[in-house]
Motif scaffolding. Structure first.
Motif, PDB file in Angstrom:
ATOM      1  N   LEU A   6      -1.399   8.736 -14.777  1.00 23.15           N
ATOM      2  CA  LEU A   6      -1.287   9.237 -13.404  1.00 23.15           C
ATOM      3  C   LEU A   6      -1.962   8.275 -12.414  1.00 23.15           C
ATOM      4  N   VAL A   7      -3.169   7.795 -12.772  1.00 24.98           N
ATOM      5  CA  VAL A   7      -3.880   6.856 -11.893  1.00 24.98           C
ATOM      6  C   VAL A   7      -3.077   5.571 -11.735  1.00 24.98           C
ATOM      7  N   ALA A   8      -2.524   5.070 -12.849  1.00 29.90           N
ATOM      8  CA  ALA A   8      -1.727   3.836 -12.779  1.00 29.90           C
ATOM      9  C   ALA A   8      -0.501   4.033 -11.892  1.00 29.90           C
ATOM     10  N   ALA A   9       0.146   5.225 -11.995  1.00 34.78           N
ATOM     11  CA  ALA A   9       1.329   5.491 -11.176  1.00 34.78           C
ATOM     12  C   ALA A   9       0.975   5.558  -9.693  1.00 34.78           C
ATOM     13  N   VAL A  10      -0.149   6.242  -9.379  1.00 35.76           N
ATOM     14  CA  VAL A  10      -0.578   6.352  -7.976  1.00 35.76           C
ATOM     15  C   VAL A  10      -0.903   4.975  -7.412  1.00 35.76           C
ATOM     16  N   LYS A  11      -1.612   4.137  -8.210  1.00 35.87           N
ATOM     17  CA  LYS A  11      -1.950   2.793  -7.740  1.00 35.87           C
ATOM     18  C   LYS A  11      -0.694   1.953  -7.529  1.00 35.87           C
ATOM     19  N   SER A  12       0.287   2.088  -8.412  1.00 36.52           N
ATOM     20  CA  SER A  12       1.525   1.303  -8.275  1.00 36.52           C
ATOM     21  C   SER A  12       2.272   1.694  -7.007  1.00 36.52           C
ATOM     22  N   ILE A  13       2.384   3.022  -6.769  1.00 31.53           N
ATOM     23  CA  ILE A  13       3.109   3.479  -5.574  1.00 31.53           C
ATOM     24  C   ILE A  13       2.376   3.039  -4.305  1.00 31.53           C
ATOM     25  N   ALA A  14       1.037   3.195  -4.312  1.00 30.04           N
ATOM     26  CA  ALA A  14       0.260   2.795  -3.137  1.00 30.04           C
ATOM     27  C   ALA A  14       0.403   1.303  -2.874  1.00 30.04           C
ATOM     28  N   LEU A  15       0.431   0.503  -3.966  1.00 28.35           N
ATOM     29  CA  LEU A  15       0.545  -0.949  -3.804  1.00 28.35           C
ATOM     30  C   LEU A  15       1.903  -1.340  -3.243  1.00 28.35           C
ATOM     31  N   VAL A  16       2.967  -0.713  -3.752  1.00 31.59           N
ATOM     32  CA  VAL A  16       4.316  -1.035  -3.253  1.00 31.59           C
ATOM     33  C   VAL A  16       4.430  -0.680  -1.771  1.00 31.59           C
ATOM     34  N   VAL A  17       3.884   0.500  -1.394  1.00 31.13           N
ATOM     35  CA  VAL A  17       3.932   0.904   0.024  1.00 31.13           C
ATOM     36  C   VAL A  17       3.157  -0.084   0.892  1.00 31.13           C
ATOM     37  N   MET A  18       1.967  -0.496   0.415  1.00 30.88           N
ATOM     38  CA  MET A  18       1.157  -1.450   1.177  1.00 30.88           C
ATOM     39  C   MET A  18       1.878  -2.782   1.337  1.00 30.88           C
ATOM     40  N   VAL A  19       2.502  -3.261   0.266  1.00 28.82           N
ATOM     41  CA  VAL A  19       3.188  -4.563   0.326  1.00 28.82           C
ATOM     42  C   VAL A  19       4.387  -4.496   1.269  1.00 28.82           C
ATOM     43  N   LEU A  20       5.159  -3.396   1.190  1.00 25.01           N
ATOM     44  CA  LEU A  20       6.338  -3.284   2.063  1.00 25.01           C
ATOM     45  C   LEU A  20       5.923  -3.127   3.531  1.00 25.01           C
ATOM     46  N   LEU A  21       4.837  -2.373   3.788  1.00 20.10           N
ATOM     47  CA  LEU A  21       4.339  -2.281   5.166  1.00 20.10           C
ATOM     48  C   LEU A  21       3.823  -3.639   5.626  1.00 20.10           C
ATOM     49  N   GLY A  22       3.150  -4.355   4.698  1.00 21.79           N
ATOM     50  CA  GLY A  22       2.670  -5.701   5.020  1.00 21.79           C
ATOM     51  C   GLY A  22       3.822  -6.618   5.371  1.00 21.79           C
ATOM     52  N   PHE A  23       4.936  -6.520   4.601  1.00 22.69           N
ATOM     53  CA  PHE A  23       6.127  -7.327   4.901  1.00 22.69           C
ATOM     54  C   PHE A  23       6.653  -7.000   6.291  1.00 22.69           C
ATOM     55  N   ALA A  24       6.773  -5.687   6.578  1.00 28.38           N
ATOM     56  CA  ALA A  24       7.349  -5.271   7.860  1.00 28.38           C
ATOM     57  C   ALA A  24       6.525  -5.815   9.035  1.00 28.38           C
ATOM     58  N   TYR A  25       5.216  -5.677   8.928  1.00 27.91           N
ATOM     59  CA  TYR A  25       4.395  -6.107  10.063  1.00 27.91           C
ATOM     60  C   TYR A  25       4.104  -7.601  10.034  1.00 27.91           C
ATOM     61  N   ALA A  26       4.343  -8.282   8.896  1.00 32.08           N
ATOM     62  CA  ALA A  26       4.272  -9.745   8.894  1.00 32.08           C
ATOM     63  C   ALA A  26       5.389 -10.327   9.763  1.00 32.08           C
ATOM     64  N   THR A  27       6.583  -9.695   9.714  1.00 36.71           N
ATOM     65  CA  THR A  27       7.679 -10.175  10.572  1.00 36.71           C
ATOM     66  C   THR A  27       7.330  -9.994  12.046  1.00 36.71           C
ATOM     67  N   LEU A  28       6.702  -8.845  12.377  1.00 36.10           N
ATOM     68  CA  LEU A  28       6.322  -8.611  13.775  1.00 36.10           C
ATOM     69  C   LEU A  28       5.212  -9.577  14.205  1.00 36.10           C
ATOM     70  N   LEU A  29       4.233  -9.790  13.304  1.00 38.30           N
ATOM     71  CA  LEU A  29       3.139 -10.716  13.616  1.00 38.30           C
ATOM     72  C   LEU A  29       3.694 -12.110  13.894  1.00 38.30           C
ATOM     73  N   PRO A  54       9.630  -3.413  13.620  1.00 40.87           N
ATOM     74  CA  PRO A  54      10.109  -3.627  12.246  1.00 40.87           C
ATOM     75  C   PRO A  54      11.028  -2.509  11.762  1.00 40.87           C
ATOM     76  N   PHE A  55      10.754  -1.258  12.156  1.00 43.48           N
ATOM     77  CA  PHE A  55      11.611  -0.153  11.726  1.00 43.48           C
ATOM     78  C   PHE A  55      12.972  -0.232  12.419  1.00 43.48           C
ATOM     79  N   ALA A  56      12.982  -0.645  13.689  1.00 45.08           N
ATOM     80  CA  ALA A  56      14.261  -0.814  14.390  1.00 45.08           C
ATOM     81  C   ALA A  56      15.085  -1.916  13.724  1.00 45.08           C
ATOM     82  N   ASP A  57      14.417  -3.015  13.339  1.00 46.01           N
ATOM     83  CA  ASP A  57      15.132  -4.101  12.656  1.00 46.01           C
ATOM     84  C   ASP A  57      15.675  -3.641  11.315  1.00 46.01           C
ATOM     85  N   GLY A  58      14.860  -2.843  10.581  1.00 45.94           N
ATOM     86  CA  GLY A  58      15.299  -2.352   9.279  1.00 45.94           C
ATOM     87  C   GLY A  58      16.519  -1.452   9.390  1.00 45.94           C
ATOM     88  N   ILE A  59      16.507  -0.543  10.369  1.00 41.48           N
ATOM     89  CA  ILE A  59      17.653   0.358  10.564  1.00 41.48           C
ATOM     90  C   ILE A  59      18.895  -0.433  10.933  1.00 41.48           C
TER      91      ILE A  59
END
Length: 328
Positions: A6-29, A54-59
């Motif tokens: 369960l801990v490994a799954a939570v960490k994996s999901i949190a990491l993927v969300v962080m990386v994708l948010l990082g990608f989105a705001y890296a484009t804006l930066l 970034p969300f407008a670009d994604g849509i």
């Protein structure tokens, strides 16, 4: 056992969300910083301070018309962008973003796995991304895309050698292939002080590996239209886009981990130090893009094979001799 999974799954999901948010705001930066370097505003209309851009670009990308060349190899054409994106995300499994902490009395490590060949896994996974470039250009059945993929793959393979030699110097200094061990070994002195040549080799190689200026030849519009992804659009192009920007974050994180002490730093929590250092290097990537002109392809190849690789070999030999003498 269930709690570990369960801990490994939570960490994996949190990491993927962080990386994708990082990608989105890296484009804006990048768009905002480039605009400032060019004395204009950049995107600032979607949401407060343009934060929803970034969300407008994604849509927009998701709802764009999806096309495919009639003569393309259908399966390989669809597989190539997925390979680029997954390879870019996979390396985060072994990159640590902080030391072990305790939550409700339970020790929780801020990485998915600490494998004893972690840096080899990172280099191997990043090498798989080359297949996405080659297959994307070849399967499009377009001569400009084919030329673009050949040029991109030559660039990526050449500069991976320089990166590999820089990493070997760090591994010799730390005496371990584990990224957690390498960070722990820098508790008193960051490796940028012990391996300044290795740091420069790695950083220059990272610019080329992520197709950033002055090595952004895969997108040389004058000769190649848009290079290996000429025939891609909409969401399929977005997956190549994710791979490129996640690669920038990955390389910034690796520079932080290998040469700048990872989570080590005064006063602030470890993960915050990792974030600050990674953010600083991502800004440096953008600053270089706004400053340096693009080099020619022959200059790029000559610099990689005739300058970076010989210097990298000499640095490895010098490091090995010093480690042997000190160890003896």
């Amino acid at each position: 056992m269930i709690s570990v999974v369960l801990v490994a799954a939570v960490k994996s999901i949190a990491l993927v969300v962080m990386v994708l948010l990082g990608f989105a705001y890296a484009t804006l930066l990048e768009r905002r910083l480039l605009a400032r370097f060019q004395l204009r505003y950049g995107p600032n209309r979607a949401g407060p301070f343009g934060l929803l851009q970034p969300f407008a670009d994604g849509i927009k990308l998701i709802f764009k018309e999806s096309f495919m060349p009639a003569t393309a190899d259908r399966f390989i054409y669809l597989l190539a962008p997925a390979i680029s994106m997954v390879a870019a995300l996979f390396v985060y499994a072994v990159i640590p973003i902080g030391p072990e902490i305790r939550i409700l009395g339970t020790p929780v490590s801020l990485y998915i796995a600490d494998v004893n060949v972690g840096i080899l896994l990172v280099l191997g996974a990043s090498s798989i991304g080359v297949y996405g470039v080659i297959l994307g250009g070849w399967s499009s059945n377009n001569k400009y895309a084919l030329l673009g993929c050949l040029r991109s793959s030559a660039q990526l393979i050449s500069y991976e050698l320089a990166i590999g030699l820089a990493v070997v110097s760090v591994v010799l200094t730390a005496g371990s292939l584990s990224l957690v061990d390498i960070v722990n070994a820098q508790q008193r002195l960051w490796y940028v002080a012990l391996q300044p040549v290795g740091f420069l080799l790695f950083f220059i190689g990272a610019l080329a590996e992520t197709n950033r200026a002055p090595f952004d030849l895969p997108e040389a519009e004058q000769e190649l239209i848009a290079g290996f992804h000429t025939e891609y659009g909409g969401f399929k192009f977005a997956m190549f886009y994710v791979g490129e920007y996640v690669g920038i974050i990955t390389m910034s994180l690796l520079v932080t981990t290998l040469f700048f002490g990872g989570w080590h730093g005064p006063l602030l929590p470890g993960p915050l130090w990792v974030g600050i250092k990674t953010f600083a290097f991502a800004c440096l990537f953008i600053w270089i893009r706004a400053t340096l002109p693009r080099v020619r392809h022959d200059q790029l190849m000559a610099f990689g094979w005739k300058v970076l690789i010989p210097i990298g070999l000499l640095n490895v030999v010098a490091t090995a001799v010093i480690v042997a003498l000190v160890g003896g």
